[in-house]
Motif scaffolding. Structure first.
Motif, PDB file in Angstrom:
ATOM      1  N   GLN A  92       0.757  -1.187  -0.055  1.00  0.00           N
ATOM      2  CA  GLN A  92       0.084  -0.162   0.093  1.00  0.00           C
ATOM      3  C   GLN A  92       1.330   1.283  -0.331  1.00  0.00           C
ATOM      4  OE1 GLN A  92      -3.376  -0.175   3.226  1.00  0.00           O
ATOM      5  NE2 GLN A  92      -3.658  -2.814   2.420  1.00  0.00           N
ATOM      6  N   HIS A  93       1.551   1.335  -0.874  1.00  0.00           N
ATOM      7  CA  HIS A  93       1.886   2.660  -1.844  1.00  0.00           C
ATOM      8  C   HIS A  93       1.854   3.577  -2.347  1.00  0.00           C
ATOM      9  CE1 HIS A  93       5.686   5.627  -0.072  1.00  0.00           C
ATOM     10  NE2 HIS A  93       6.585   4.596  -1.348  1.00  0.00           N
ATOM     11  N   ARG A  94       1.854   4.530  -3.210  1.00  0.00           N
ATOM     12  CA  ARG A  94       1.210   6.002  -4.363  1.00  0.00           C
ATOM     13  C   ARG A  94       1.673   4.961  -5.315  1.00  0.00           C
ATOM     14  NH1 ARG A  94       3.256  10.985  -1.694  1.00  0.00           N
ATOM     15  NH2 ARG A  94       3.704   9.706  -0.360  1.00  0.00           N
ATOM     16  N   VAL A  95       2.596   4.781  -5.709  1.00  0.00           N
ATOM     17  CA  VAL A  95       3.009   3.896  -6.639  1.00  0.00           C
ATOM     18  C   VAL A  95       3.302   2.537  -6.628  1.00  0.00           C
ATOM     19  CG1 VAL A  95       4.309   5.964  -7.278  1.00  0.00           C
ATOM     20  CG2 VAL A  95       5.313   4.243  -6.078  1.00  0.00           C
ATOM     21  N   GLU A  96       3.472   1.427  -8.091  1.00  0.00           N
ATOM     22  CA  GLU A  96       3.121   0.624  -8.014  1.00  0.00           C
ATOM     23  C   GLU A  96       4.566  -0.072  -6.759  1.00  0.00           C
ATOM     24  OE1 GLU A  96       2.904  -1.662 -11.182  1.00  0.00           O
ATOM     25  OE2 GLU A  96       2.734  -4.014 -11.059  1.00  0.00           O
ATOM     26  N   THR A  97       4.588  -1.324  -6.138  1.00  0.00           N
ATOM     27  CA  THR A  97       5.818  -1.451  -4.786  1.00  0.00           C
ATOM     28  C   THR A  97       5.646  -3.104  -4.354  1.00  0.00           C
ATOM     29  OG1 THR A  97       5.090   0.931  -3.979  1.00  0.00           O
ATOM     30  CG2 THR A  97       6.755  -0.594  -2.794  1.00  0.00           C
ATOM     31  N   TYR A  98       6.610  -3.878  -4.417  1.00  0.00           N
ATOM     32  CA  TYR A  98       6.800  -4.973  -4.264  1.00  0.00           C
ATOM     33  C   TYR A  98       7.859  -4.869  -3.193  1.00  0.00           C
ATOM     34  CZ  TYR A  98       3.159  -5.656  -7.812  1.00  0.00           C
ATOM     35  OH  TYR A  98       2.128  -5.877  -8.576  1.00  0.00           O
TER      36      TYR A  98
END
Ligand SMILES: [Zn+2]
Length: 256
Positions: free
Chosen positions: A140-146
């Motif tokens: 859950q972050h403003r950009v796609e994050t893994y």
């Protein structure tokens, strides 16, 4: 020798912009394979200035957990260094789709220098040379994050990158070494700050109980609180080995 080396421990914008901590990301070597994770601003300089010097032309791959600049600022120059200016096509670049397609952080010509570009997706398995790794669910972050789980030997490593806390985190990251990006000392109500705080980390560590927890990616409130003091308190409270990364810290996987 298998090791992780912290070429930076700055988290979020202000600590990065003022370079209160370096922002170069993390180098991982396991077996014969070398991988760079999140080459933020200064990654190249930090590699070349590190003692002993680490040579980016030995990299087998670069992973971006997400496209925020404190994680990707030097990705293009690191691709150039990995491929010796593009003359030796090599290495794999892993990144979420939004880092490559919409408002990309990787230049098209630099993408042409690598052997292969692999798009990171949720719950997927990947490999770079001797290092198998997987993603968990989308953060859950403003950009796609893994976040990443490295199936390395002699120790597995989990890498919890930027995210707002969500209750499944402890189940997703079970590495023997747990690297956690902890930007804030205290949680903040502001929905825009999608980062973990020490309170979140305490809850995660209580459940995961890794062999070694390494805190890194510090924002201003953590820097002011002296991360090594915060880590020592957590270590005492939880009865676990908890350390705060410092710029240049090298952890030998055989010794954990
Ligand atoms: Zn971020």
């Amino acid at each position: 020798m298998s090791f992780i080396k912290f070429l930076g421990t700055a988290g979020a914008r202000f600590v990065m912009m003022k370079q209160l901590r370096a922002s170069g990301g993390v180098w991982l070597s396991a077996g014969k394979t070398n991988v760079y994770i999140d080459p933020g601003p200064g990654a190249l300089v930090r590699c070349l200035n590190s003692k002993p010097k680490i040579d980016p032309s030995t990299l087998d791959g670069i992973i971006l957990t997400h496209k925020h600049l404190d994680h990707s600022g030097d990705v293009n120059v690191m691709i150039e260094a990995m491929t010796e200016g593009g003359f030796k096509k090599r290495g794999i670049l892993f990144a979420p789709r939004d880092a490559l397609e919409e408002d990309p952080v990787v230049l098209k010509y630099a993408m042409g220098y690598v052997d292969k570009v692999e798009v990171l997706k949720e719950d997927s398995d990947y490999r770079i040379g001797d290092i198998p790794f997987s993603t968990a669910r989308k953060h859950q972050h403003r950009v796609e994050t893994y976040g990443l789980n490295f199936d390395t030997s002699p120790r597995t490593i989990s890498f919890i990158t930027d995210t707002k806390f969500f209750p499944e985190i402890p189940d997703l990251y079970r590495g023997e070494i747990l690297v956690i990006h902890v930007v804030r000392l205290k949680p903040i109500g502001d929905e825009l700050i999608e980062h973990l705080s020490i309170e979140d980390v305490r809850g995660i560590l209580k459940k995961t109980r890794p062999r070694l927890a390494i805190l890194t990616h510090f924002g201003m409130t953590m820097v002011k609180a002296k991360p090594w003091v915060v880590a020592a308190e957590l270590e005492k409270e939880l009865g676990l080995k908890v350390i705060a990364a410092s710029d240049g810290l090298k952890i030998d996987l055989e010794e954990v």
